[in-house]
Motif scaffolding. Sequence first.
Motif, PDB file in Angstrom:
ATOM      1  N   GLU A 177       0.809  -1.276   0.057  1.00 25.11           N
ATOM      2  CA  GLU A 177      -0.004  -0.079   0.078  1.00 25.11           C
ATOM      3  C   GLU A 177       1.023   1.287   0.042  1.00 25.11           C
ATOM      4  N   ASP A 178       0.339   2.477  -0.544  1.00 29.66           N
ATOM      5  CA  ASP A 178       1.122   3.715  -0.586  1.00 29.66           C
ATOM      6  C   ASP A 178       2.396   3.708  -1.215  1.00 29.66           C
ATOM      7  N   VAL A 179       2.709   2.897  -2.296  1.00 25.27           N
ATOM      8  CA  VAL A 179       4.054   2.906  -2.638  1.00 25.27           C
ATOM      9  C   VAL A 179       4.484   4.121  -3.235  1.00 25.27           C
ATOM     10  N   LYS A 180       5.633   4.520  -2.885  1.00 23.20           N
ATOM     11  CA  LYS A 180       6.218   5.814  -3.305  1.00 23.20           C
ATOM     12  C   LYS A 180       7.570   5.874  -3.402  1.00 23.20           C
ATOM     13  N   PRO A 181       8.238   6.552  -4.234  1.00 26.85           N
ATOM     14  CA  PRO A 181       9.717   6.605  -4.401  1.00 26.85           C
ATOM     15  C   PRO A 181      10.194   7.553  -3.063  1.00 26.85           C
ATOM     16  N   TYR A 182      11.224   6.860  -2.708  1.00 30.72           N
ATOM     17  CA  TYR A 182      11.660   7.226  -1.360  1.00 30.72           C
ATOM     18  C   TYR A 182      12.967   8.013  -1.372  1.00 30.72           C
ATOM     19  N   ALA A 183      14.066   7.338  -2.095  1.00 34.93           N
ATOM     20  CA  ALA A 183      15.583   7.507  -2.257  1.00 34.93           C
ATOM     21  C   ALA A 183      16.000   6.967  -3.277  1.00 34.93           C
ATOM     22  N   VAL A 184      17.321   7.527  -3.647  1.00 37.90           N
ATOM     23  CA  VAL A 184      18.104   6.530  -4.638  1.00 37.90           C
ATOM     24  C   VAL A 184      19.400   6.522  -3.815  1.00 37.90           C
ATOM     25  N   GLU A 185      19.639   5.236  -3.628  1.00 36.82           N
ATOM     26  CA  GLU A 185      21.098   4.807  -3.098  1.00 36.82           C
ATOM     27  C   GLU A 185      21.946   3.962  -3.803  1.00 36.82           C
ATOM     28  N   THR A 186      22.897   3.682  -3.587  1.00 37.07           N
ATOM     29  CA  THR A 186      24.239   3.296  -4.442  1.00 37.07           C
ATOM     30  C   THR A 186      24.559   1.966  -3.690  1.00 37.07           C
ATOM     31  N   ALA A 187      24.448   0.624  -4.295  1.00 38.01           N
ATOM     32  CA  ALA A 187      24.750  -0.486  -3.938  1.00 38.01           C
ATOM     33  C   ALA A 187      26.064  -0.983  -4.815  1.00 38.01           C
ATOM     34  N   THR A 188      26.609  -2.222  -4.644  1.00 33.42           N
ATOM     35  CA  THR A 188      27.636  -2.663  -5.560  1.00 33.42           C
ATOM     36  C   THR A 188      27.260  -4.047  -5.934  1.00 33.42           C
ATOM     37  N   SER A 189      27.474  -4.319  -7.283  1.00 35.40           N
ATOM     38  CA  SER A 189      27.070  -5.425  -7.710  1.00 35.40           C
ATOM     39  C   SER A 189      28.048  -6.534  -7.546  1.00 35.40           C
ATOM     40  N   ILE A 190      27.770  -7.877  -7.858  1.00 38.29           N
ATOM     41  CA  ILE A 190      28.508  -8.931  -7.714  1.00 38.29           C
ATOM     42  C   ILE A 190      30.007  -8.883  -8.462  1.00 38.29           C
ATOM     43  N   ASP A 191      29.929  -8.078  -9.639  1.00 38.66           N
ATOM     44  CA  ASP A 191      31.227  -7.821 -10.408  1.00 38.66           C
ATOM     45  C   ASP A 191      31.705  -6.532  -9.873  1.00 38.66           C
ATOM     46  N   GLY A 192      30.951  -5.902  -8.849  1.00 42.62           N
ATOM     47  CA  GLY A 192      31.956  -4.872  -8.188  1.00 42.62           C
ATOM     48  C   GLY A 192      31.317  -3.590  -8.687  1.00 42.62           C
ATOM     49  N   SER A 202      29.124   0.011  -9.375  1.00 44.33           N
ATOM     50  CA  SER A 202      28.410   0.836  -8.476  1.00 44.33           C
ATOM     51  C   SER A 202      26.775   0.834  -9.254  1.00 44.33           C
ATOM     52  N   VAL A 203      25.781   0.393  -8.494  1.00 45.62           N
ATOM     53  CA  VAL A 203      24.592   0.269  -8.743  1.00 45.62           C
ATOM     54  C   VAL A 203      23.631   1.301  -8.120  1.00 45.62           C
ATOM     55  N   PRO A 204      23.023   2.480  -9.122  1.00 45.36           N
ATOM     56  CA  PRO A 204      22.056   3.235  -8.518  1.00 45.36           C
ATOM     57  C   PRO A 204      20.931   2.439  -8.388  1.00 45.36           C
ATOM     58  N   VAL A 205      20.148   2.481  -7.080  1.00 48.03           N
ATOM     59  CA  VAL A 205      18.944   1.861  -6.891  1.00 48.03           C
ATOM     60  C   VAL A 205      17.707   2.869  -6.349  1.00 48.03           C
ATOM     61  N   GLN A 206      16.679   2.729  -7.234  1.00 46.68           N
ATOM     62  CA  GLN A 206      15.641   3.490  -6.606  1.00 46.68           C
ATOM     63  C   GLN A 206      14.787   2.692  -5.645  1.00 46.68           C
ATOM     64  N   VAL A 207      14.838   3.240  -4.386  1.00 51.81           N
ATOM     65  CA  VAL A 207      14.068   2.837  -3.371  1.00 51.81           C
ATOM     66  C   VAL A 207      12.970   3.114  -3.128  1.00 51.81           C
ATOM     67  N   PHE A 208      11.769   2.181  -3.149  1.00 51.76           N
ATOM     68  CA  PHE A 208      10.438   2.799  -2.931  1.00 51.76           C
ATOM     69  C   PHE A 208       9.804   2.395  -1.630  1.00 51.76           C
ATOM     70  N   ALA A 209       9.235   3.316  -0.698  1.00 51.64           N
ATOM     71  CA  ALA A 209       8.718   2.772   0.329  1.00 51.64           C
ATOM     72  C   ALA A 209       7.189   2.416   0.224  1.00 51.64           C
ATOM     73  N   GLY A 210       6.822   1.395   1.009  1.00 52.47           N
ATOM     74  CA  GLY A 210       5.508   0.930   0.982  1.00 52.47           C
ATOM     75  C   GLY A 210       5.269   0.320   2.198  1.00 52.47           C
ATOM     76  N   ARG A 211       3.826   0.347   2.344  1.00 52.03           N
ATOM     77  CA  ARG A 211       3.130  -0.300   3.723  1.00 52.03           C
ATOM     78  C   ARG A 211       2.611  -1.595   3.549  1.00 52.03           C
ATOM     79  N   TRP A 212       3.125  -2.547   4.487  1.00 50.15           N
ATOM     80  CA  TRP A 212       2.264  -3.821   4.486  1.00 50.15           C
ATOM     81  C   TRP A 212       2.061  -4.342   5.872  1.00 50.15           C
TER      82      TRP A 212
END
Length: 484
Positions: free
Chosen positions: A252-267, A269-279
């Motif tokens: 419920e209430d799925v909304k874009p919250y932040a863009v974070e950076t993670a690291t893939s298996i190959d090393g 940099s991966v920009p990730v769109q984080v959505f916040a939602g309620r359950w």
Amino acid sequence: MPPSSTAIRRTVEAYLGRHPGERDALAELLAALDRSVDATARTTLPGHVTCSAVVIDRQGRVLHIRHRATGGLMLAPGGHIEPGDRTLLAAALREVAEEAGVPPGALCLTRQLLGSPIDINASPSKGEPAHRHYDVRYVFYLADEEPPTIALQDEEVSGARWLPQPEVTSPTLRAKLLAAGLDGRPEPVNASALIHDGQGRYLLHLRDHKPGVIWESGAFALLGGGRTHDDQSLEGTLLRELSEEVPDLRLEDVKPYAVETATSIDGLSVPVQVFAGRWRGNPDRIRLHEGVLLRWFTPDELDRLRLSPATQALIRRHAAENPPDNGSAVAPAVWDGGSRTVLNGVGVHLHLEDAEGRVLLGLRHPDSKYAGGTWHYLAGRCEQESALSCLVREAWEEAGLVIDAADVELVHVVHVVDAPGSLPLMQLVFRARRWEGTPEVRESDKCLTWQWWPRNELPDPIVSYTRTAITAITEGRPYSELGW
């Protein structure tokens, strides 16, 4: 070990699906992949696979280096596949790190290509016995605004330049770059779900322990995954990933919250769109198609988990910005000797029958937080008080009825779960043999009217466990369950 012929064929066939006119040019490569030879070995003749990294900066320019072995030609970093290269993309990343000193963490994938090759070029080798190189070319953006320091591999490279795309030296690569519209500006290519229950708990996914195969292997993480070419948007990516991982979970209430950076298996940099939602469900009661388990955790518990610092910081930030909604009833979990004990709420209900055997029910206000527009017992939730004290108080506050606890008896108990994962409630139904007063509406924001109803002609809609309790009392049954 290097990528298998089967894996390479999948990459080539996917590429030809986008460029069907190049099948004839790659026919010899496809034939080689059907033979029992290592198509990545430099000794395989009359041709073998190589890999290149097409690195684009924020100005849209492409990194070129001068290879000594090619007589000084300016080309994208690249070369032969080594036994330790897990994938073709990993080989391209290794080559740009070795030849130009650009580490994988300084690079990220593009939304347009998503880790698929932009070009597979068949060309004669330079400086070696006559054979062909099938060069698989991958595109990367620089992850940061400032380009990394170029550290050339002196024994193989004699110079480097950033060339505008119209000046890229390979004709096939130049044409595809200009057609793709690659501007060098990173954007998210993954989507994750920051799932919370509104009560300060966050849902985390324990991934399978498969190092080198699964991202964040064996750790707790957010649900989600990488974008595909078929996804129309990042929200579409998230919904597809959730349908694949936990098909019964509905946010419920799925909304874009932040863009974070993670690291893939190959090393990378991966920009990730984080959505916040309620359950507010019970993770033990839904199907999990990927990973080991799902669990609710509070921010105070995160230090005990194998969890990336970035995810931990993200959850703590969201918790600080979104204090718990204390008006919502969600089952708090208590750690108790290795098992999870869930606290149950207690509700009290007044079962009154008039001289004709009719039962008193109230019509809930449409805007009521619970059961709006529905008929229900006179009822209330126990506070810091006994159940009988709560019943006496609610009877007076809601309907102006005076009841003596000595004139009350317990006639039924309904153990209820209104919705998966919600707070279990022990609903106690008391019958008063005597009372003083006539029912009146004293809390108009909760109840519109009081009315007496024959037990065999109950109104509709009516709260389900109210109907269950009235039927059970008529039949002399002391206990029932709903929602379990």
